[in-house]
Design an enzyme around this catalytic site. Structure first.
Site, PDB file in Angstrom:
ATOM      1  N   GLU A 162       0.716  -1.204  -0.277  1.00 48.51           N
ATOM      2  CA  GLU A 162      -0.096   0.163  -0.173  1.00 48.51           C
ATOM      3  C   GLU A 162       0.753   1.820  -0.214  1.00 48.51           C
ATOM      4  O   GLU A 162       0.848   2.091   0.766  1.00 48.51           O
ATOM      5  CB  GLU A 162      -1.032  -0.245   0.723  1.00 48.51           C
ATOM      6  CG  GLU A 162      -1.985  -0.911   0.727  1.00 48.51           C
ATOM      7  CD  GLU A 162      -2.477  -1.300   2.318  1.00 48.51           C
ATOM      8  OE1 GLU A 162      -2.648  -0.389   3.873  1.00 48.51           O
ATOM      9  OE2 GLU A 162      -3.929  -2.292   2.438  1.00 48.51           O
ATOM     10  N   ASN A 203       2.042  -4.803  -3.122  1.00 45.55           N
ATOM     11  CA  ASN A 203       0.745  -5.043  -3.060  1.00 45.55           C
ATOM     12  C   ASN A 203      -0.592  -3.509  -3.032  1.00 45.55           C
ATOM     13  O   ASN A 203       0.640  -3.358  -1.743  1.00 45.55           O
ATOM     14  CB  ASN A 203       0.516  -6.245  -1.796  1.00 45.55           C
ATOM     15  CG  ASN A 203      -0.212  -6.798  -1.839  1.00 45.55           C
ATOM     16  OD1 ASN A 203      -1.470  -6.827  -2.867  1.00 45.55           O
ATOM     17  ND2 ASN A 203      -1.048  -7.092  -0.846  1.00 45.55           N
ATOM     18  N   HIS A 239     -10.140  -5.236  -2.792  1.00 46.34           N
ATOM     19  CA  HIS A 239     -11.424  -5.262  -1.508  1.00 46.34           C
ATOM     20  C   HIS A 239     -12.506  -4.683  -1.603  1.00 46.34           C
ATOM     21  O   HIS A 239     -12.635  -3.232  -2.133  1.00 46.34           O
ATOM     22  CB  HIS A 239     -10.428  -4.437  -0.020  1.00 46.34           C
ATOM     23  CG  HIS A 239     -10.176  -5.554   0.414  1.00 46.34           C
ATOM     24  ND1 HIS A 239      -9.974  -6.609   1.044  1.00 46.34           N
ATOM     25  CD2 HIS A 239      -8.407  -5.328   0.725  1.00 46.34           C
ATOM     26  CE1 HIS A 239      -8.826  -6.606   1.843  1.00 46.34           C
ATOM     27  NE2 HIS A 239      -7.869  -5.847   1.250  1.00 46.34           N
ATOM     28  N   GLU A 267      -6.171 -10.354  -1.965  1.00 42.70           N
ATOM     29  CA  GLU A 267      -7.130 -10.074  -0.678  1.00 42.70           C
ATOM     30  C   GLU A 267      -8.587 -10.120  -1.607  1.00 42.70           C
ATOM     31  O   GLU A 267      -9.392  -9.159  -1.330  1.00 42.70           O
ATOM     32  CB  GLU A 267      -6.344  -8.970  -0.434  1.00 42.70           C
ATOM     33  CG  GLU A 267      -5.247  -9.058  -0.173  1.00 42.70           C
ATOM     34  CD  GLU A 267      -4.874  -7.605   1.189  1.00 42.70           C
ATOM     35  OE1 GLU A 267      -5.638  -6.783   1.625  1.00 42.70           O
ATOM     36  OE2 GLU A 267      -3.463  -7.339   1.168  1.00 42.70           O
ATOM     37  N   ASP A 269     -12.384  -9.512  -1.538  1.00 43.33           N
ATOM     38  CA  ASP A 269     -13.497  -9.350  -1.058  1.00 43.33           C
ATOM     39  C   ASP A 269     -14.210  -8.729  -1.986  1.00 43.33           C
ATOM     40  O   ASP A 269     -14.219  -7.652  -2.100  1.00 43.33           O
ATOM     41  CB  ASP A 269     -13.172  -9.428   0.373  1.00 43.33           C
ATOM     42  CG  ASP A 269     -12.629  -8.722   0.931  1.00 43.33           C
ATOM     43  OD1 ASP A 269     -12.792  -7.777  -0.043  1.00 43.33           O
ATOM     44  OD2 ASP A 269     -12.545  -8.456   2.171  1.00 43.33           O
TER      45      ASP A 269
END
Ligand code: G3I
Length: 452
Positions: A162, A203, A239, A267, A269
């Protein structure tokens, strides 16, 4: 997927006497997940299907699903700096080791997560006052220690996590403020030195579509490649919010791939406003499918990792109150349409769709020379009924003489039984049983019951 035996099924089984009936009841497992499991489908496509995991939960149903369905694991928190070195010089590798051991026992690979981040750092680090040289030393030592510990055992590391703001500027962090943007190249170089066989990732989130942030990441990766800095992979966290899967996802994956790096969805979701409805879950299934398909379509996209496979192990409800249901399995480990979406994208099929279902199970509870007692159990999971009709066709001239807890009619071989006034309602998680006596002659084969 193998399903565990529910107390209801155990209870019903004890009622049965005939071997054929036992087979019929046990054989009627609710078909709600893929067979083969996700990892076999992904293996066949040469892709990763991964999940974030919590080490302490890797037993029971959670451990079984994590081991059976996924070929790749990411520790959700266990390898973060604050977890492994909570006080300076005192290391705790318990959970990280546990996850790596579990993965090795289950033939899975692991992406270490994460080495250099602005969050979940120990307070001794964030509260310290460091010169650039000290900070550089701390970062390099941390990487050498952690990557070195698992040298040769991990497939990959999220080295830098990040680094960007939404507008594509660098995030002002401990690392950026102390070392400038070059902390990224330094970290990657240190990670390569500590384990030359691990794939090295940058990432980030909100970089799934083409936008200012992903373009900044693109430019960074391009310049690192040009400078010969070791960068192997880009992680798109994903996300996502229901209804907001970026339309440029595949195009974005492709443009990174064209830089000569691999790409992974790291990741995934897809959160929604609670309560989850059937319609929202169905839409989520379509969106999971779209995300996985976008990765499958690009040869340099190595695969997809979900950020927790069950809603009982998701960060969403804590961080976004009122939102949730973001993962492929519900809180009780029932696969959701999202699971089906992944299956479909990986080239498999599920029957029937795991939106929840009501099933009817036929069994013979006792049998004598000329007659038998049968029973049918109607059970619902993730679905419900306010009335029901169970139909079947006898295969050897059996004839119903009497029924209870249902009204049954028989025309020729065709039987149709409907609920009585007080047992039409079958809630999700509930069941209703009715019984009957019938004559038989010669043989008594078990019919298949359908619900209408
Ligand atoms: O372990 C403590 C526990 O002892 C305590 O009782 C409890 C009380 O709140 O907190 C527990 O720690 C929590 C930890 O997760 C483990 O459950 C932290 O409060 C909580 O902040 C932490 O959240 C994690 C979050 O990163 C922190 O930013 C999530 O689990 C984790 O899924 C999440 O993962 C991040 C990725 O690393 C990077 N990308 C975004 C993603 C989602 O935020």
């Amino acid at each position: 997927m193998r399903t565990s035996r529910s107390p209801l099924r155990s209870r019903l089984t004890t009622l049965l006497t005939g071997a054929a009936a036992l087979t019929a009841l046990l054989g009627a497992a609710p078909a709600h997940a893929a067979d083969p499991p996700l990892r076999d489908l992904a293996d066949a496509k040469g892709k990763v299907i991964g999940t974030a995991v919590t080490g302490s939960k890797l037993t029971g149903t959670y451990g079984r699903i994590a081991g059976e369905e996924f070929n790749f694991l990411t520790p959700g928190n266990a390898m973060k700096w604050g977890s492994v070195e909570p006080t300076r010089g005192n290391f705790n590798w318990t959970e990280a080791d546990q996850i790596v051991d579990f993965a090795e026992a289950n033939g899975q690979r692991v992406r270490g997560h994460t080495l250099v981040w602005h969050s979940q750092n120990p307070s001794w680090l964030t509260n310290g006052s460091w010169t650039s040289a000290q900070l550089s030393q701390l970062m390099n030592d941390h990487i050498a220690t952690e990557v070195g510990r698992y040298k040769g055992r991990l497939a990959a590391w999220d080295v830098v996590n990040e680094p960007f703001n939404e507008d594509g500027t660098y995030r002002q962090t401990l690392w950026y403020n102390g070392l400038g943007a070059d902390y990224i190249a330094q970290a990657l170089t240190a990670a390569r030195a500590a384990d030359p066989s691990a794939r090295l990732y940058i990432n980030d989130y909100n970089v799934e579509g083409v936008n200012a942030k992903s373009t900044a990441l693109y430019n960074l990766v391009k310049s690192l490649k040009e400078r010969g800095v070791p960068i192997d992979d880009v992680g798109l966290q994903a996300h996502l919010i229901l209804g907001q899967v970026p339309s440029t996802l595949q195009q974005n994956i492709q443009r990174f791939a064209d830089l000569g790096v691999d790409v992974a969805i790291t990741e995934l979701d897809i959160r929604m406003q609670l309560p989850a409805t059937e319609a929202k879950l169905a839409q989520q299934g379509t969106e999971y499918e779209a995300v996985v398909k976008a990765c499958v379509a690009v040869s340099r996209c190595t695969g997809v990792t979900v950020w927790g496979f069950t809603d009982s192990d998701s960060w969403i409800p804590d961080t976004f109150p009122g939102q949730g249901a973001a993962t492929p399995y519900d809180e009780n480990y029932a696969p959701k349409p999202a699971y089906s979406g992944i299956v479909t994208a990986l080239g498999g099929t599920t029957t029937p769709p795991p939106t929840g279902a009501c099933t009817a199970t036929y069994g013979v509870t006792s049998q004598w020379n000329t007659g038998f007692t049968g029973q049918v159990t109607i059970a619902c999971s993730g679905a419900s009924l306010s009335s029901w009709r169970a139909n079947w066709t006898f295969g050897a001239g059996q004839q119903i003489t009497q029924a209870w807890n249902a009204t049954c009619t028989q025309t020729g071989a065709a039987v149709s039984c409907t609920n009585v006034s007080w047992n039409g309602s079958v809630p999700s998680g509930g069941s209703v049983t009715f019984g009957f006596n019938a004559n038989w002659n010669g043989s008594n084969p078990l019919p298949t019951v359908t619900l209408a």
